[in-house]
Design an enzyme around this catalytic site. Structure first.
Site, PDB file in Angstrom:
ATOM      1  N   GLU A 156      91.217 -51.800  31.278  1.00 12.45           N
ATOM      2  CA  GLU A 156      92.531 -51.029  31.465  1.00 12.45           C
ATOM      3  C   GLU A 156      93.763 -51.806  30.917  1.00 12.45           C
ATOM      4  O   GLU A 156      94.819 -51.834  31.520  1.00 12.45           O
ATOM      5  CB  GLU A 156      92.769 -50.589  32.592  1.00 12.45           C
ATOM      6  CG  GLU A 156      91.668 -49.558  32.863  1.00 12.45           C
ATOM      7  CD  GLU A 156      92.009 -48.817  34.669  1.00 12.45           C
ATOM      8  OE1 GLU A 156      92.913 -48.842  35.010  1.00 12.45           O
ATOM      9  OE2 GLU A 156      91.160 -48.003  34.745  1.00 12.45           O
ATOM     10  N   GLU A 264      82.312 -44.390  33.222  1.00  8.02           N
ATOM     11  CA  GLU A 264      82.867 -43.868  34.542  1.00  8.02           C
ATOM     12  C   GLU A 264      82.769 -42.587  34.426  1.00  8.02           C
ATOM     13  O   GLU A 264      83.954 -41.772  35.101  1.00  8.02           O
ATOM     14  CB  GLU A 264      83.853 -44.741  34.851  1.00  8.02           C
ATOM     15  CG  GLU A 264      83.960 -46.156  34.815  1.00  8.02           C
ATOM     16  CD  GLU A 264      85.427 -46.775  35.232  1.00  8.02           C
ATOM     17  OE1 GLU A 264      86.200 -46.163  35.956  1.00  8.02           O
ATOM     18  OE2 GLU A 264      85.445 -47.833  35.260  1.00  8.02           O
TER      19      GLU A 264
HETATM   20  C1  XIL Z   1      88.109 -46.921  41.735  1.00  6.47           C
HETATM   21  C2  XIL Z   1      87.310 -46.691  42.769  1.00  6.47           C
HETATM   22  O1  XIL Z   1      86.423 -45.565  42.664  1.00  6.47           O
HETATM   23  C3  XIL Z   1      87.880 -46.783  44.076  1.00  6.47           C
HETATM   24  O2  XIL Z   1      87.043 -46.589  45.368  1.00  6.47           O
HETATM   25  C4  XIL Z   1      88.861 -47.786  44.296  1.00  6.47           C
HETATM   26  O3  XIL Z   1      89.627 -47.512  45.522  1.00  6.47           O
HETATM   27  C5  XIL Z   1      89.953 -47.662  43.129  1.00  6.47           C
HETATM   28  O4  XIL Z   1      89.302 -47.831  42.054  1.00  6.47           O
HETATM   29  N1  XIL Z   1      88.838 -46.694  36.881  1.00  6.47           N
HETATM   30  C6  XIL Z   1      88.304 -47.987  37.020  1.00  6.47           C
HETATM   31  C7  XIL Z   1      87.754 -48.197  38.241  1.00  6.47           C
HETATM   32  O5  XIL Z   1      87.924 -49.036  36.211  1.00  6.47           O
HETATM   33  O6  XIL Z   1      87.480 -49.364  38.850  1.00  6.47           O
HETATM   34  C8  XIL Z   1      88.241 -47.215  39.522  1.00  6.47           C
HETATM   35  O7  XIL Z   1      87.589 -47.163  40.428  1.00  6.47           O
HETATM   36  C9  XIL Z   1      88.618 -45.876  38.886  1.00  6.47           C
HETATM   37  C10 XIL Z   1      89.352 -45.814  37.574  1.00  6.47           C
END
Ligand code: XIL
Length: 356
Positions: A156, A264
Site C-alpha cells: 500500500e 486479498e
Molecule cells: C487486515 C487484517 O485482515 C486484520 O485482521 C488486521 O487487523 C488489519 O489488517 N490490506 C492488507 C491486509 O494488506 O494486511 C489487511 O489485513 C487488509 C487490507
C-alpha cells in the site's frame, strides 16, 4: 473433470431470509475442488486460531493450495517494543502449511500502516534507522527462506485517493518514498532470493486513478532497478464498479510481464456506510458474483507464467476481517464459503471461470 455447462444450467433457489427478502442461493450444485480445477494456486488468508477449526481445515484441504498470514506475520506481531522478535504464531502457520503441503506466502514486510515505536524513535538517526530496517527484513524474510514462495515486500505505497504516494515512517526514516521501497526490495532479495517479491496494493480495480498511479510507480521502480518480481492487486472488490473496469486494469497490469497475485479478494455486500443500501440482497449478490466472475476471468486470461496465485482474504464469511469490529452487520458474505462451509454464489462464479 467438471462440466462447465452443468453450472450454467444448475437451478437456483429463492429462499426467504430474516429480512423477508428472497436470497438467491444455489441448490445442489456440484462443488468442485477449486484447487483441482484452477490451473494456478488458490490461496487464503489465515490466523492461528483457525488452524484447529475442523470446518475451516477441511475447506482448506479441499479447495486451497496456499496460505497467507492475515496479521501474524506482520511487524505489529513480530517486532517487540525492545526491538526483539517473536515468531511463535507465524511459525505455527508455517508448520501447518508445510504439514498440509500448502504453499506459504509472506505478508507483509513493510507497510505504511504498521509504524512501530522502535522505528519511530530512530527517525532522526538515518544510519541506525537503516541498519534496523535492514535487520528486520533480513530476519523476517530470512526466517522461512526456501518455504515462503513470495513476499509482499511493500504494501500500500499509493495514497488512499490514488493521487500520489504515501509519506510514512519508512520514507521519513530513509529519506524518501522511492528510497524506502527500493531498499526494502533490495534487502528482501538478499534475504529470500528464491521468493517472488511483490509490490501489493488495493482499490486498483475500483479506482482507475489509483490503478494508474500504481502502474506508474511500478514502471519507475523497475527502471530504477528495484528487484520487483511480482505485482499484487488485493482486489477487495467494490461490487458497484462498472463492468469491464477490472478487465481493463488486469490487462494493464499484465504489460510488465511479471507474475500477478490476486492477493486479498473479498467482495463486501455491505453498503459503504455513506448511504444505507436499500437494494434487495439478491441484487447485491448478483452484482457481487458478476464482479468476481470478471476478476476470475481476467486472471484466467493471463499467460500461465503470470498467474502467480488467486487468494481470498479468508475462507468463510465469518473469517473475514469485514465481519469483525463495529462495522459488522452480521450479514455480510464477502468470501467463497458460508459459516457452515457451504459454497456461496461467488464460489460458483469463480469456479465457472476456472473450469476448463
Ligand atoms: C487486515 C487484517 O485482515 C486484520 O485482521 C488486521 O487487523 C488489519 O489488517 N490490506 C492488507 C491486509 O494488506 O494486511 C489487511 O489485513 C487488509 C487490507
Amino acid at each position: 473433470m467438471i462440466d462447465r455447462r452443468a453450472f450454467l444450467a444448475a437451478p437456483v433457489a429463492l429462499a426467504a431470509c430474516g429480512s423477508g427478502e428472497a436470497a438467491v442461493v444455489p441448490i445442489e450444485r456440484p462443488v468442485p475442488s477449486l484447487k483441482s480445477i484452477a490451473p494456478f494456486p488458490i490461496g487464503a488468508a489465515c490466523m492461528t486460531g483457525q488452524l484447529s477449526d475442523r470446518v475451516w481445515s477441511n475447506l482448506v484441504s479441499e479447495h486451497f493450495s496456499q496460505l497467507t498470514a492475515d496479521w501474524e506475520m506482520k511487524m505489529e506481531y513480530i517486532l517487540q517494543r525492545d526491538g526483539s522478535f517473536r515468531f511463535d504464531a507465524p511459525d505455527r502457520i508455517a508448520a501447518f502449511a508445510r504439514d498440509q503441503n500448502l504453499r506459504l506466502f509472506g505478508h507483509t514486510l513493510i507497510w505504511y500502516a504498521q509504524s512501530h515505536p522502535w522505528f519511530e524513535a530512530l527517525t532522526g538517526d538515518r544510519a541506525r534507522f537503516a541498519a534496523e530496517y535492514d535487520r528486520y527484513i533480513a530476519t523476517v524474510a530470512g526466517r522461512w527462506r526456501g518455504q515462503v514462495v513470495g513476499w509482499d515486500v511493500v504494501n500500500e505505497a499509493v495514497s488512499e485517493d490514488g493521487q500520489g504516494l504515501r509519506d510514512c515512517v519508512w520514507s521519513q526514516g530513509l529519506g524518501g518514498i522511492d528510497a524506502y521501497i527500493l531498499r526494502a526490495f533490495e534487502q528482501a532479495k538478499l534475504a529470500a532470493p528464491e521468493a517472488v517479491l511483490f509490490l501489493n496494493d488495493y482499490n486498483l480495480e475500483n479506482n482507475p486513478v489509483k490503478g494508474a498511479t500504481y502502474l506508474r510507480l511500478v514502471e519507475r521502480l523497475l527502471k530504477a532497478g528495484a528487484p520487483i518480481t511480482g505485482l499484487g492487486t488485493q482486489s477487495h472488490l467494490d461490487i458497484d464498479i462498472p463492468a469491464g473496469q477490472i478487465t481493463v486494469f488486469m490487462r494493464e497490469l499484465a504489460q510488465f510481464g511479471l507474475p500477478i497475485h490476486v492477493s486479498e479478494l473479498d467482495a463486501s455486500l455491505r453498503d459503504d456506510g455513506r448511504l444505507p443500501d436499500l437494494r434487495p440482497r439478491r441484487q447485491r449478490i448478483e452484482r457481487q458474483t458478476a464482479r468476481v466472475a470478471e476478476l476470475a476471468e481476467a486472471f484466467m486470461a493471463l499467460p500461465r507464467a503470470q498467474q502467480f496465485a488467486f487468494t481470498t482474504w479468508g475462507v468463510r464469511d465469518i473469517d473475514s476481517w469485514l465481519r469483525r469490529g463495529d462495522k459488522d452487520d452480521g450479514q455480510d458474505s464477502p468470501l467463497l464459503f458460508d459459516a457452515k462451509g457451504g459454497a456461496n454464489p461467488m464460489f460458483h462464479a469463480a469456479a465457472n471461470a476456472f473450469a476448463p
